[in-house]
Scaffold this active site. Structure first.
Site, PDB file in Angstrom:
ATOM      1  N   ARG A 108      -0.412   8.788 -10.882  1.00  0.00           N
ATOM      2  CA  ARG A 108      -0.975   7.796  -9.527  1.00  0.00           C
ATOM      3  C   ARG A 108      -0.048   6.724 -10.233  1.00  0.00           C
ATOM      4  O   ARG A 108       0.745   5.563  -9.335  1.00  0.00           O
ATOM      5  CB  ARG A 108      -2.046   7.249  -9.694  1.00  0.00           C
TER       6      ARG A 108
ATOM      7  N   HIS B 172       2.438   2.569  -8.962  1.00  0.00           N
ATOM      8  CA  HIS B 172       2.379   1.379  -8.750  1.00  0.00           C
ATOM      9  C   HIS B 172       3.321   1.242 -10.171  1.00  0.00           C
ATOM     10  O   HIS B 172       4.005  -0.057  -9.672  1.00  0.00           O
ATOM     11  CB  HIS B 172       1.120   1.071  -9.850  1.00  0.00           C
TER      12      HIS B 172
ATOM     13  N   ARG C 137       1.976  -4.718   7.042  1.00  0.00           N
ATOM     14  CA  ARG C 137       1.175  -3.417   5.613  1.00  0.00           C
ATOM     15  C   ARG C 137       1.872  -1.825   5.498  1.00  0.00           C
ATOM     16  O   ARG C 137       2.242  -1.224   6.683  1.00  0.00           O
ATOM     17  CB  ARG C 137      -0.688  -3.412   6.228  1.00  0.00           C
TER      18      ARG C 137
ATOM     19  N   TRP D  62     -11.874  -2.213  -8.097  1.00  0.00           N
ATOM     20  CA  TRP D  62     -12.288  -2.139  -9.454  1.00  0.00           C
ATOM     21  C   TRP D  62     -12.819  -0.484  -9.737  1.00  0.00           C
ATOM     22  O   TRP D  62     -13.608  -0.533 -10.610  1.00  0.00           O
ATOM     23  CB  TRP D  62     -13.099  -4.067 -10.425  1.00  0.00           C
TER      24      TRP D  62
ATOM     25  N   SER E 161      -8.367  -4.728   5.053  1.00  0.00           N
ATOM     26  CA  SER E 161      -8.839  -4.657   3.483  1.00  0.00           C
ATOM     27  C   SER E 161      -9.209  -5.808   3.002  1.00  0.00           C
ATOM     28  O   SER E 161      -8.552  -5.777   1.209  1.00  0.00           O
ATOM     29  CB  SER E 161      -8.181  -3.794   2.334  1.00  0.00           C
TER      30      SER E 161
ATOM     31  N   ARG F  50       0.219   7.803  -3.095  1.00  0.00           N
ATOM     32  CA  ARG F  50       0.418   8.756  -2.102  1.00  0.00           C
ATOM     33  C   ARG F  50       2.321   8.733  -2.613  1.00  0.00           C
ATOM     34  O   ARG F  50       3.011   9.760  -1.937  1.00  0.00           O
ATOM     35  CB  ARG F  50       0.579   8.273  -0.428  1.00  0.00           C
TER      36      ARG F  50
ATOM     37  N   ASP G 268       0.912  -1.123   0.156  1.00  0.00           N
ATOM     38  CA  ASP G 268      -0.641  -0.368  -0.145  1.00  0.00           C
ATOM     39  C   ASP G 268       0.692   1.238   0.239  1.00  0.00           C
ATOM     40  O   ASP G 268       1.948   1.353   0.655  1.00  0.00           O
ATOM     41  CB  ASP G 268      -1.052   0.002   1.267  1.00  0.00           C
ATOM     42  N   GLY G 269       0.314   2.615  -0.348  1.00  0.00           N
ATOM     43  CA  GLY G 269       1.652   3.234  -0.131  1.00  0.00           C
ATOM     44  C   GLY G 269       1.716   3.926  -2.374  1.00  0.00           C
ATOM     45  O   GLY G 269       2.132   5.272  -2.626  1.00  0.00           O
TER      46      GLY G 269
ATOM     47  N   LEU H 143      10.541 -21.386  -3.223  1.00  0.00           N
ATOM     48  CA  LEU H 143       9.631 -20.116  -2.526  1.00  0.00           C
ATOM     49  C   LEU H 143       8.513 -20.217  -3.644  1.00  0.00           C
ATOM     50  O   LEU H 143       8.216 -20.749  -4.928  1.00  0.00           O
ATOM     51  CB  LEU H 143      10.720 -18.988  -3.033  1.00  0.00           C
TER      52      LEU H 143
ATOM     53  N   SER I  58      -7.269  -5.830  -4.833  1.00  0.00           N
ATOM     54  CA  SER I  58      -8.697  -6.529  -4.599  1.00  0.00           C
ATOM     55  C   SER I  58      -9.448  -7.145  -5.541  1.00  0.00           C
ATOM     56  O   SER I  58     -10.081  -5.765  -6.533  1.00  0.00           O
ATOM     57  CB  SER I  58      -8.563  -5.559  -3.169  1.00  0.00           C
ATOM     58  N   THR I  59     -10.233  -6.997  -5.054  1.00  0.00           N
ATOM     59  CA  THR I  59     -11.808  -6.796  -5.374  1.00  0.00           C
ATOM     60  C   THR I  59     -12.428  -5.371  -5.205  1.00  0.00           C
ATOM     61  O   THR I  59     -13.919  -5.618  -5.956  1.00  0.00           O
ATOM     62  CB  THR I  59     -13.321  -8.156  -5.247  1.00  0.00           C
TER      63      THR I  59
HETATM   64  C1  IPE Z   1      -5.492  -2.432  -0.197  1.00  0.00           C
HETATM   65  O1  IPE Z   1      -5.132  -1.282  -0.245  1.00  0.00           O
HETATM   66  C2  IPE Z   1      -5.955  -3.480  -1.903  1.00  0.00           C
HETATM   67  C3  IPE Z   1      -4.438  -3.288  -2.926  1.00  0.00           C
HETATM   68  C4  IPE Z   1      -3.137  -3.080  -1.669  1.00  0.00           C
HETATM   69  C5  IPE Z   1      -4.229  -4.374  -3.511  1.00  0.00           C
HETATM   70  P1  IPE Z   1      -6.428   0.013  -0.840  1.00  0.00           P
HETATM   71  O2  IPE Z   1      -5.380   1.080  -0.117  1.00  0.00           O
HETATM   72  O3  IPE Z   1      -7.388  -0.712  -1.976  1.00  0.00           O
HETATM   73  O4  IPE Z   1      -6.934  -0.650   0.864  1.00  0.00           O
HETATM   74  P2  IPE Z   1      -7.737   0.497   0.812  1.00  0.00           P
HETATM   75  O5  IPE Z   1      -8.801   0.988   0.186  1.00  0.00           O
HETATM   76  O6  IPE Z   1      -7.222   1.756   1.767  1.00  0.00           O
HETATM   77  O7  IPE Z   1      -8.756   0.316   2.608  1.00  0.00           O
HETATM   78  C1  IPE Z   2      -1.653  -0.148  -3.358  1.00  0.00           C
HETATM   79  O1  IPE Z   2      -0.939   1.492  -3.566  1.00  0.00           O
HETATM   80  C2  IPE Z   2      -1.332  -0.696  -4.640  1.00  0.00           C
HETATM   81  C3  IPE Z   2      -3.112  -0.988  -4.548  1.00  0.00           C
HETATM   82  C4  IPE Z   2      -3.847  -0.684  -4.153  1.00  0.00           C
HETATM   83  C5  IPE Z   2      -3.401  -1.230  -6.567  1.00  0.00           C
HETATM   84  P1  IPE Z   2      -2.521   2.386  -3.401  1.00  0.00           P
HETATM   85  O2  IPE Z   2      -3.122   2.494  -5.100  1.00  0.00           O
HETATM   86  O3  IPE Z   2      -3.376   2.423  -2.851  1.00  0.00           O
HETATM   87  O4  IPE Z   2      -1.402   3.186  -2.964  1.00  0.00           O
HETATM   88  P2  IPE Z   2      -2.387   4.251  -2.077  1.00  0.00           P
HETATM   89  O5  IPE Z   2      -2.542   4.307  -0.734  1.00  0.00           O
HETATM   90  O6  IPE Z   2      -3.322   5.375  -2.491  1.00  0.00           O
HETATM   91  O7  IPE Z   2      -1.224   5.667  -1.443  1.00  0.00           O
HETATM   92 MG    MG Z   3      -3.973   1.799  -1.075  1.00  0.00          MG
END
Ligand code: IPE
Ligand code: IPE
Ligand code: MG
Length: 233
Positions: free
Chosen positions: A29, A33, A179, A65, A187, A20, A16-17, A127, A61-62
């Site tokens: 964004r 990624h 996380r 989308w 999540s 940001r 995550d992140g 692995l 995640s589901t």
């Molecule tokens: C969780 O991150 C899903 C993945 C890392 C693939 P999100 O950024 O989608 O989760 P929320 O919306 O902050 O809970």
């Molecule tokens: C996690 O990064 C990757 C996916 C959920 C696909 P984010 O896209 O959720 O990044 P933030 O949370 O917006 O920073």
């Molecule tokens: Mg996120």
């Protein structure tokens, strides 16, 4: 390689992140990624070096989308690119690639590529590198319940009966879930499987997560006492 240290058999990371991380640099964004996927390459090598047997990552995640179409299609393209470019390198590390999640909604060509990458690396056994794409814990439980019902089971069914229908029934529950990015929630990741997982949270955005951060998380884990509802051993 750490010696005489408690190492998780299954390490799971919620990546995550990325968004940001990009925003902080005034980048789109998707650049976040891209940086996140690049980080994953390095992490597979490090995780293998630690002697971890199963490494799962939550990549889509589901619920993801619900993001703008441009971000979703961009992510799908990045997955295509990553699989194509990195499969040989991952295989040469002795890693088997596996995908975990619902197969619907994923573009057909990407699905074919995923299938191919799984077959191409199926003989590797150092692995298991598990990419959770279009994964949701609730979806997994519901899919398993429906498959179980379709199998006409004898009541009462057991936890083991249901587990057999999870996406990757042979993979042990995650021992440690990391996380990144400072969010303190699951999540919808490994919902059933995380019943007794240990958690580690860091404020670092995923693209900045590094060897040192991994070390800290694993050291922290090594000092935890897991009791599973029992008493101190
Ligand atoms: C969780 O991150 C899903 C993945 C890392 C693939 P999100 O950024 O989608 O989760 P929320 O919306 O902050 O809970
Ligand atoms: C996690 O990064 C990757 C996916 C959920 C696909 P984010 O896209 O959720 O990044 P933030 O949370 O917006 O920073
Ligand atoms: Mg996120």
């Amino acid at each position: 390689m750490t010696n005489n240290k408690k190492i998780p058999t299954h390490l799971a990371i919620i990546l995550d992140g990325n968004g940001r991380w990009a925003k902080r640099r005034n980048l789109p964004r998707l650049m976040g990624h891209r940086a996140g996927l690049r980080k994953l390459e390095q992490m597979v090598r490090l995780v293998k070096r630690e002697g971890i047997r199963y490494f799962s990552v939550y990549a889509f995640s589901t619920e993801n989308w619900n993001r703008p179409v441009m971000e979703v299609t961009g992510l799908m393209s990045l997955f295509r690119y990553y699989i194509r470019k990195k499969v040989d390198e991952i295989k040469s590390e002795g890693a088997r690639i596996r995908f975990c999640g619902r197969k619907d909604k994923i573009p057909e060509d990407l699905l074919q590529q995923m299938k191919w990458a799984e077959e191409y690396t199926a003989d590797q056994n150092i692995l298991d590198f598990i990419l959770c794409i279009n994964y949701g814990g609730r979806a997994e439980i519901i899919d398993a319940v429906n498959s179980l019902i379709a199998s006409n089971p004898q009541a009462p069914v057991t936890e083991q009966d249901l587990r057999k229908y999870f996406y990757l029934p042979d993979v042990p529950d995650p021992d440690l879930i990391i996380r990144t990015s400072g969010e303190l929630r699951l999540s919808n990741f490994w919902l059933w499987e995380s019943a007794y997982s240990e958690y580690y949270f860091t404020d670092t955005y995923w693209p900045d997560f590094d060897e040192n951060e991994l070390r800290k998380a694993l050291d922290d884990y090594a000092g935890r006492e897991r009791r599973y509802g029992g008493l101190k051993s």
